[in-house]
Scaffold this motif. Structure first.
Motif, PDB file in Angstrom:
ATOM      1  N   ALA A 175      11.580  -6.682  -1.337  1.00  0.00           N
ATOM      2  CA  ALA A 175      11.933  -5.336  -1.617  1.00  0.00           C
ATOM      3  C   ALA A 175      10.775  -4.576  -2.616  1.00  0.00           C
ATOM      4  O   ALA A 175      10.469  -3.543  -2.130  1.00  0.00           O
ATOM      5  CB  ALA A 175      13.252  -5.454  -2.627  1.00  0.00           C
ATOM      6  N   ARG A 176      10.235  -5.419  -3.327  1.00  0.00           N
ATOM      7  CA  ARG A 176       9.134  -4.711  -4.173  1.00  0.00           C
ATOM      8  C   ARG A 176       8.114  -4.179  -3.165  1.00  0.00           C
ATOM      9  O   ARG A 176       7.435  -3.026  -3.267  1.00  0.00           O
ATOM     10  CB  ARG A 176       8.564  -5.431  -5.248  1.00  0.00           C
ATOM     11  CG  ARG A 176       7.531  -4.696  -6.160  1.00  0.00           C
ATOM     12  CD  ARG A 176       6.901  -5.818  -7.219  1.00  0.00           C
ATOM     13  NE  ARG A 176       6.179  -6.549  -6.617  1.00  0.00           N
ATOM     14  CZ  ARG A 176       5.199  -7.307  -6.984  1.00  0.00           C
ATOM     15  NH1 ARG A 176       5.259  -7.606  -8.378  1.00  0.00           N
ATOM     16  NH2 ARG A 176       4.652  -8.387  -6.366  1.00  0.00           N
ATOM     17  N   GLU A 177       7.725  -5.024  -2.243  1.00  0.00           N
ATOM     18  CA  GLU A 177       6.633  -4.817  -1.334  1.00  0.00           C
ATOM     19  C   GLU A 177       6.991  -3.744  -0.375  1.00  0.00           C
ATOM     20  O   GLU A 177       6.083  -2.697  -0.182  1.00  0.00           O
ATOM     21  CB  GLU A 177       6.119  -6.100  -0.468  1.00  0.00           C
ATOM     22  CG  GLU A 177       5.471  -7.066  -1.414  1.00  0.00           C
ATOM     23  CD  GLU A 177       5.223  -8.540  -0.895  1.00  0.00           C
ATOM     24  OE1 GLU A 177       5.525  -8.397   0.428  1.00  0.00           O
ATOM     25  OE2 GLU A 177       4.640  -9.367  -1.227  1.00  0.00           O
ATOM     26  N   LEU A 178       8.102  -3.679   0.176  1.00  0.00           N
ATOM     27  CA  LEU A 178       8.789  -2.628   0.852  1.00  0.00           C
ATOM     28  C   LEU A 178       8.713  -1.525   0.229  1.00  0.00           C
ATOM     29  O   LEU A 178       8.375  -0.385   0.768  1.00  0.00           O
ATOM     30  CB  LEU A 178      10.141  -2.873   1.300  1.00  0.00           C
ATOM     31  CG  LEU A 178      10.970  -2.119   2.296  1.00  0.00           C
ATOM     32  CD1 LEU A 178       9.990  -1.835   3.737  1.00  0.00           C
ATOM     33  CD2 LEU A 178      12.109  -2.329   2.738  1.00  0.00           C
ATOM     34  N   THR A 179       9.005  -1.363  -1.086  1.00  0.00           N
ATOM     35  CA  THR A 179       9.263   0.035  -1.894  1.00  0.00           C
ATOM     36  C   THR A 179       7.835   0.387  -2.017  1.00  0.00           C
ATOM     37  O   THR A 179       7.556   1.546  -1.857  1.00  0.00           O
ATOM     38  CB  THR A 179       9.961  -0.309  -3.261  1.00  0.00           C
ATOM     39  OG1 THR A 179      11.185  -0.760  -2.859  1.00  0.00           O
ATOM     40  CG2 THR A 179       9.866   0.996  -4.046  1.00  0.00           C
TER      41      THR A 179
ATOM     42  N   ALA B 228       4.945   7.497   1.492  1.00  0.00           N
ATOM     43  CA  ALA B 228       5.233   8.912   0.958  1.00  0.00           C
ATOM     44  C   ALA B 228       4.358   9.690   0.075  1.00  0.00           C
ATOM     45  O   ALA B 228       4.018  10.839   0.504  1.00  0.00           O
ATOM     46  CB  ALA B 228       6.486   8.529  -0.126  1.00  0.00           C
ATOM     47  N   HIS B 229       3.504   8.733  -0.327  1.00  0.00           N
ATOM     48  CA  HIS B 229       2.202   9.531  -0.953  1.00  0.00           C
ATOM     49  C   HIS B 229       1.272  10.012  -0.067  1.00  0.00           C
ATOM     50  O   HIS B 229       0.692  11.031  -0.376  1.00  0.00           O
ATOM     51  CB  HIS B 229       1.588   8.197  -1.910  1.00  0.00           C
ATOM     52  CG  HIS B 229       0.129   8.892  -2.648  1.00  0.00           C
ATOM     53  ND1 HIS B 229      -1.052   8.896  -2.167  1.00  0.00           N
ATOM     54  CD2 HIS B 229       0.088   9.329  -3.734  1.00  0.00           C
ATOM     55  CE1 HIS B 229      -1.809   9.224  -2.739  1.00  0.00           C
ATOM     56  NE2 HIS B 229      -1.363   9.768  -3.943  1.00  0.00           N
ATOM     57  N   ALA B 230       1.047   9.332   0.970  1.00  0.00           N
ATOM     58  CA  ALA B 230      -0.071   9.696   1.858  1.00  0.00           C
ATOM     59  C   ALA B 230       0.701  10.997   2.633  1.00  0.00           C
ATOM     60  O   ALA B 230      -0.020  11.879   3.015  1.00  0.00           O
ATOM     61  CB  ALA B 230      -0.106   8.434   3.181  1.00  0.00           C
ATOM     62  N   GLU B 231       2.073  11.039   2.941  1.00  0.00           N
ATOM     63  CA  GLU B 231       2.722  12.252   3.590  1.00  0.00           C
ATOM     64  C   GLU B 231       2.480  13.486   2.561  1.00  0.00           C
ATOM     65  O   GLU B 231       2.332  14.584   2.967  1.00  0.00           O
ATOM     66  CB  GLU B 231       4.093  11.699   3.803  1.00  0.00           C
ATOM     67  CG  GLU B 231       4.827  13.073   4.421  1.00  0.00           C
ATOM     68  CD  GLU B 231       6.251  12.540   4.653  1.00  0.00           C
ATOM     69  OE1 GLU B 231       6.975  13.802   5.207  1.00  0.00           O
ATOM     70  OE2 GLU B 231       6.622  11.680   4.540  1.00  0.00           O
ATOM     71  N   LEU B 232       2.838  12.994   1.227  1.00  0.00           N
ATOM     72  CA  LEU B 232       2.808  14.169   0.262  1.00  0.00           C
ATOM     73  C   LEU B 232       1.238  14.772  -0.016  1.00  0.00           C
ATOM     74  O   LEU B 232       1.092  16.056  -0.048  1.00  0.00           O
ATOM     75  CB  LEU B 232       3.204  13.599  -1.148  1.00  0.00           C
ATOM     76  CG  LEU B 232       4.713  13.317  -1.242  1.00  0.00           C
ATOM     77  CD1 LEU B 232       5.100  12.908  -2.662  1.00  0.00           C
ATOM     78  CD2 LEU B 232       5.456  14.792  -1.189  1.00  0.00           C
ATOM     79  N   GLN B 233       0.395  13.802   0.213  1.00  0.00           N
ATOM     80  CA  GLN B 233      -1.015  14.147   0.119  1.00  0.00           C
ATOM     81  C   GLN B 233      -1.491  14.989   1.151  1.00  0.00           C
ATOM     82  O   GLN B 233      -1.989  16.082   1.079  1.00  0.00           O
ATOM     83  CB  GLN B 233      -1.935  12.866   0.035  1.00  0.00           C
ATOM     84  CG  GLN B 233      -3.695  13.228  -0.137  1.00  0.00           C
ATOM     85  CD  GLN B 233      -3.817  13.914  -1.420  1.00  0.00           C
ATOM     86  OE1 GLN B 233      -3.163  13.385  -2.562  1.00  0.00           O
ATOM     87  NE2 GLN B 233      -4.502  14.876  -1.427  1.00  0.00           N
ATOM     88  N   GLN B 234      -1.060  14.635   2.468  1.00  0.00           N
ATOM     89  CA  GLN B 234      -1.302  15.297   3.566  1.00  0.00           C
ATOM     90  C   GLN B 234      -0.636  16.831   3.496  1.00  0.00           C
ATOM     91  O   GLN B 234      -1.053  17.786   3.707  1.00  0.00           O
ATOM     92  CB  GLN B 234      -0.773  14.751   4.600  1.00  0.00           C
ATOM     93  CG  GLN B 234      -0.977  15.394   5.982  1.00  0.00           C
ATOM     94  CD  GLN B 234      -0.410  15.071   7.273  1.00  0.00           C
ATOM     95  OE1 GLN B 234       0.258  13.832   7.219  1.00  0.00           O
ATOM     96  NE2 GLN B 234      -0.687  15.336   8.501  1.00  0.00           N
TER      97      GLN B 234
END
Length: 738
Positions: free
Chosen positions: A314-318, A325-331
């Protein structure tokens, strides 16, 4: 513990999955060491250890003495306050009270009472595992210097705990547990089965002979494992052949494996069974409570390993989701940042007085793609680079926009062969001002959409600013024009003064033109026309004189209602009639379903004579509106009819012609044309029959006969001056209006 606090703890375990296992390993080591020092040291160490591990207010270690439970430190003093009156005689299971937990260690002999816990149920699994460890430690301590067999059991648990701490491979941990359980219980086969849907499925097996055992699957009530799943309690059988407590589903597999006895315990997570740990022996045998306790401890360790693996996954999936999400937000940030940079550059250009060409240049420098601005008629207003839009490219763009346009057109991308372009409507309020176009955009669609939207907003602001200034000046000039044409003499004098202030030129030689446009508010083929579109049409018509190639000869203009008044310079080489024809063509282009007619006055030189020129132009316009031949009529073409119109304002030409020579016009052709031509020549020859006969190359008697017939048909006498003038005017008007 509250639900929110529980989730917070789960997040902490996801970040530090080993925290749930390290305390257990430390507890095993601590209790193993304390067992060597005797029961007193063991109980003292256990009380402190359990209080710290379980985060409790206090932990009481209870012993059964004289038929009641007492704290172990006070077994001999008989103090009444130490009596635990609320506990039953013998408890085999963990019992939860309001904020306390009763944990049996040795049934009816030793127990723990943990007090001051917010959520006792959350500690069920760890408390059960710790109680097993303590039970083994007590048994070891009771044998004075320790029972080597029980100490070995603790070492087995320690090895398994170390494996769980060091390895994140669940299969590797389960393999370790099966090997340790097989060796510790002197078994021939050991397997771990996990619950999937409604069935137990073998996940790890060691010591088996048949391949079917490695893929064993059973439901509740089937075999030993199925009975454990059904009852949630350990189950042991001494002999498969003689046992009556299990089903006969797997007897053939038992014969293949030659197994005779088995012991299985549940793997628990909170209050749910998640699997079964089972051992088999190939000879009839009895499993002691000690065996069951040791296997249960290994089962608890397996449960912790499984939960630890789930938390880690779960931690790795999170973490992966957070990374995505960070990559999408960065984009998105990059897109918005680029859009903000473009907006800042465009607004800076606009505020510094830059035109559409400068705006297109700034956009091109930022986007690295050709940028075009088209007006509402798809004509190029600005382009950068200038040579990027050839005729073929423009033709394809115009076709694409024409086929995909609408009053609310937003961002669209189209392809025409190798050409790819994006476009969006430039609007201000409900008025459509034009189009912004990106040719072969070199940025992704989201960035291109934001960029073209910024272009449209900037272009709309620029055009709105320009049009506001132009309209303010145009409104002033329109008011000035109507004051000059229709105002009283003193207003006209003031208007001439204002014209100088506005740098409006009054030509030395001029004529006045009046254009009437019918159909300004007529809907187009779509059948819908909004108030904003009507206002847009009116503005376009009002500005039409300034958009012509020969616009320099139009000095003043103003639109009122459906009439456009224009003061035209006649000093130029361009004729006023040519200008009027061009103006009609432009209006028809701007408002395709409209009809425009223009009347031109005589040439004047005195600015104070504009009302007279205006009246002449309106007379010519009346003739043009009734004419089926010409859309432009010059007052000089009207001739004497103009004089008549000046005297009798509002005369209906067609009615006048019909009443005067209507019967003559009913004559059959070619006799009608012969009579009309004879009458024209007669008037042209100053009413001389002899001169008319010579002009017509016919006999004088023939002319006299024709004139006589005209008098009989029209009932007008050519000898009577007034009637002769009426015939002349009617003939002249008929020739003008067809």
């Amino acid at each position: 513990m509250s639900r929110t606090a529980h989730f917070a703890q789960m997040e902490a375990l996801a970040d530090h999955p080993d925290l749930a296992l390290e305390p257990l390993r430390q507890a095993i080591v601590t209790l193993a060491n304390a067992a060597d020092r005797g029961p007193q040291a063991l109980f003292a160490e256990a009380r402190i250890l359990f209080r710290n591990l379980l985060a409790a207010r206090d932990v009481r270690l209870l012993a059964r003495s004289a038929g009641t439970w007492r704290e172990w430190e006070k077994l001999n003093d008989g103090a009444d306050e130490a009596l635990i009156e609320s506990l039953p005689d013998a408890l085999a299971d963990i019992v939860h009270f309001d904020d306390s937990v009763f944990i049996p260690v040795q049934v009816g002999g030793v127990a723990l009472l943990v007090e001051g816990i917010n959520n006792p149920a959350a500690l069920h699994d760890s408390a059960a595992a710790l109680s097993h460890v303590l039970r083994l430690a007590i048994a070891s301590s009771e044998s004075q210097h320790g029972n080597p067999d029980k100490l070995e059991a603790i070492r087995v648990f320690q090895r398994v705990a170390n494996k769980i701490l060091k390895s994140r491979n669940l299969q590797e941990i389960l393999l370790q547990i099966t090997h340790e359980a097989k060796a510790r219980l002197s078994a021939d086969i050991c397997g771990i089965m996990l619950l999937e849907d409604d069935a137990l499925v073998m996940k790890r097996c060691t010591g088996n002979l048949a391949a079917e055992t490695a893929s064993l699957s059973m439901k509740a009530g089937q075999g030993v494992g199925g009975r454990v799943l059904e009852t949630r309690q350990p189950c042991s059988i001494e002999d498969y052949v003689q046992s009556e407590i299990i089903s006969r589903d797997f007897m053939s597999l038992a014969r293949a494996e030659r197994v005779r006895s088995a012991l299985a315990v549940p793997l628990m997570s909170q209050d749910h069974v998640i699997g079964v740990l089972e051992v088999w022996r190939r000879k009839p045998s009895t499993f002691t409570p000690q065996h069951t306790a040791e296997l249960a401890t290994l089962a608890n360790l397996a449960s912790l390993a499984i939960e630890n693996a789930a938390l880690l996954e779960a931690r790795e999936l999170t973490a992966q989701k957070l990374k995505e999400a960070h990559a999408e937000l960065q984009q998105r940030y990059d897109v918005i940042r680029n859009s903000a940079d473009l907006q800042e550059s465009l607004i800076f250009t606009l505020l510094n007085g830059g035109g559409l060409s400068e705006i297109a240049q700034r956009a091109h420098e930022h986007l690295r793609t050709p940028v075009l601005f088209l007006d509402q008629h798809l004509d190029v207003r600005a382009c950068h680079p200038e040579m990027s839009a050839g005729e073929n490219v423009l033709h394809a763009i115009r076709i694409g926009i024409s086929q995909n346009r609408g009053s609310e057109t937003r961002y669209r991308t189209l392809s025409a062969g190798p050409l790819r372009f994006a476009f969006q409507s430039i609007t201000a309020g409900s008025e459509q001002l034009g189009w912004a176009v990106l040719i072969d955009p070199q940025i992704e669609d989201e960035s291109a959409q934001l960029a073209i939207t910024e272009l449209c907003v900037t272009a709309a602001l620029h055009q709105t600013k320009e049009r506001a200034a132009a309209r303010a000046l145009s409104d002033k000039l329109a008011t000035l024009t109507w004051d000059l044409l229709e105002g009283a003499d003193h207003l006209r004098q003031l208007a001439l003064q204002r014209a100088k202030e506005l740098n409006a030129e009054i030509p030395a030689e001029y004529c006045v033109a009046v254009c009437r446009i019918d159909g300004l508010d007529k809907p187009d083929q779509s059948g819908v026309l909004t108030g904003g579109e009507i206002e847009g049409r009116r503005r376009s018509v009002a500005e039409a004189p300034n958009n012509l190639p020969v616009r320099h000869i139009a000095k003043l203009s103003g639109l009122r209602g459906n009439e456009l008044a224009i003061v035209i310079s006649t000093c130029e080489a361009v004729r006023a009639r040519d200008f009027a024809q061009s103006l009609i063509a432009e209006i028809m282009r701007l408002v395709p379903r409209s009809i425009a007619r223009i009347g031109l006055s005589r040439s004047c030189s005195d600015p104070m004579s504009m009302p007279t020129a205006w009246k002449d132009a309106r007379i010519a316009l009346d003739v043009a509106c009734q004419s089926r031949k010409a859309a432009v009529i010059d007052y000089d073409d009207v001739g004497v009819a103009g004089l008549l119109m000046s005297i009798r304002d509002g005369t209906d030409f067609q009615r006048f012609v019909k009443e005067t020579i209507g019967e003559l016009l009913k004559e059959r052709s070619p006799q009608r044309e012969t009579l009309l031509q004879t009458l024209r020549v007669f008037f042209a020859c100053n009413c001389s029959q002899q001169a008319a006969a010579k002009e017509l190359r016919t006999h004088q008697k023939t002319v006299a006969y024709r004139l006589d017939k005209i008098e009989r048909v029209t009932r007008l006498k050519l000898a009577a001056h007034e009637q002769r003038v009426m015939l002349y005017l009617a003939l002249r008007m008929n020739d003008l209006i067809g």
